[in-house]
Write a protein that holds these residues in place. Structure first.
Motif, PDB file in Angstrom:
ATOM      1  N   TRP A   1       0.802  -1.174   0.090  1.00 30.23           N
ATOM      2  CA  TRP A   1      -0.004  -0.152  -0.151  1.00 30.23           C
ATOM      3  C   TRP A   1       0.819   1.221   0.046  1.00 30.23           C
ATOM      4  CZ3 TRP A   1      -1.303   3.646   4.266  1.00 30.23           C
ATOM      5  CH2 TRP A   1      -2.246   4.199   3.715  1.00 30.23           C
ATOM      6  N   ILE A   2       1.896   1.238   1.010  1.00 32.53           N
ATOM      7  CA  ILE A   2       2.858   2.447   0.757  1.00 32.53           C
ATOM      8  C   ILE A   2       3.859   2.628  -0.399  1.00 32.53           C
ATOM      9  CG2 ILE A   2       2.237   2.939   3.163  1.00 32.53           C
ATOM     10  CD1 ILE A   2       5.279   1.702   3.624  1.00 32.53           C
ATOM     11  N   ASP A   3       4.064   1.477  -0.991  1.00 33.79           N
ATOM     12  CA  ASP A   3       5.158   1.275  -2.062  1.00 33.79           C
ATOM     13  C   ASP A   3       4.562   2.132  -3.368  1.00 33.79           C
ATOM     14  OD1 ASP A   3       7.141   0.719  -3.882  1.00 33.79           O
ATOM     15  OD2 ASP A   3       6.567  -1.448  -3.851  1.00 33.79           O
ATOM     16  N   THR A   4       5.137   3.314  -3.369  1.00 32.72           N
ATOM     17  CA  THR A   4       5.026   4.195  -4.691  1.00 32.72           C
ATOM     18  C   THR A   4       5.285   3.483  -5.948  1.00 32.72           C
ATOM     19  OG1 THR A   4       6.796   5.480  -4.367  1.00 32.72           O
ATOM     20  CG2 THR A   4       4.899   6.475  -3.417  1.00 32.72           C
ATOM     21  N   GLY A   5       6.218   2.609  -5.898  1.00 33.52           N
ATOM     22  CA  GLY A   5       6.544   2.036  -7.053  1.00 33.52           C
ATOM     23  C   GLY A   5       5.870   0.617  -7.593  1.00 33.52           C
ATOM     24  N   SER A   6       4.830   0.138  -6.526  1.00 39.56           N
ATOM     25  CA  SER A   6       4.205  -0.862  -6.834  1.00 39.56           C
ATOM     26  C   SER A   6       2.883  -0.752  -8.003  1.00 39.56           C
ATOM     27  CB  SER A   6       3.609  -1.359  -5.449  1.00 39.56           C
ATOM     28  OG  SER A   6       2.632  -2.435  -5.560  1.00 39.56           O
ATOM     29  N   PRO A   7       2.870  -1.841  -8.545  1.00 41.46           N
ATOM     30  CA  PRO A   7       1.727  -1.557  -9.609  1.00 41.46           C
ATOM     31  C   PRO A   7       0.424  -1.863  -8.976  1.00 41.46           C
ATOM     32  CG  PRO A   7       2.759  -3.844  -9.796  1.00 41.46           C
ATOM     33  CD  PRO A   7       3.642  -3.098  -9.001  1.00 41.46           C
ATOM     34  N   ASP A   8       0.435  -2.346  -7.639  1.00 35.05           N
ATOM     35  CA  ASP A   8      -0.902  -2.505  -6.864  1.00 35.05           C
ATOM     36  C   ASP A   8      -1.176  -1.224  -6.042  1.00 35.05           C
ATOM     37  OD1 ASP A   8      -1.467  -5.151  -7.871  1.00 35.05           O
ATOM     38  OD2 ASP A   8      -0.058  -5.725  -6.023  1.00 35.05           O
TER      39      ASP A   8
END
Length: 192
Positions: A162-169
């Protein structure tokens, strides 16, 4: 900022985060946090016992999880009860408007050993609270322990995504990420 403005705890947390990012956790004082928030030192201590706790929500997350477990349908199995509690957490605490603050908060925690240790202790307390809440529902002790441990793992996976700005999710809400993580954990448990 005028002293009479509402949400002193939120203002203090935002001020602390700004200063921790700018000067480092070790180089920031309670007085500086209070002044940055436009409040007094005594107001700070009305809400938080020390500067470390300003980033830990004062037990809000634990309270919401325990409440979510208590209010889950009586027919739900232990993992579904935990999933319902994580949904509650996503709807009421890990909302879209808190995502950036949470991402910044995690970066500060990751940079500071003392804060990482405190976060680990908070997660242990959170798991123990889930076990107690499941026990109160009549879930057998070992089952409650396993469900709470798996719930804590699901929470951690979902939160990191949720906090990962690079995550596609990253566009998914916390509840969706938690349900997906729970499905992955259940699928992993089925491996032989």
């Amino acid at each position: 900022m005028a002293r009479w403005q509402p949400d002193a705890p939120g203002r203090l947390a935002a001020a602390a985060l700004d200063l921790f990012e700018e000067h480092g956790y070790e180089n920031t004082t309670v007085i500086e946090i209070a002044e940055h928030a436009g409040l007094t030192k005594s107001t700070f201590f009305r809400y938080f016992p020390d500067k470390r706790e300003v980033l830990f929500g004062g037990g809000t997350v634990t309270g919401l999880l325990v409440e979510g477990i208590a209010s889950a349908p009586s027919t739900a199995g232990p993992l579904d009860v935990v999933a319902d509690a994580l949904d509650t957490l996503g709807r009421t605490f890990f909302t879209a408007d808190r995502r950036e603050f949470s991402r910044r908060r995690q970066a500060v925690l990751n940079a500071t050993t003392e804060l990482r240790e405190r976060e680990a202790l908070k997660r242990i307390d959170l798991t123990a609270s889930m076990i107690e809440a499941l026990d109160r529902r009549g879930v057998p002790s070992l089952t409650a322990r396993v469900a709470a441990q798996l719930g804590a793992l699901v929470w951690e996976i979902a939160y990191d995504q949720w906090i990962d700005t690079g995550s596609p999710d990253n566009t998914d809400d916390f509840g969706t990420l938690a349900r997906r993580a729970l499905a992955d954990v259940r699928a992993t448990g089925a491996l032989r």
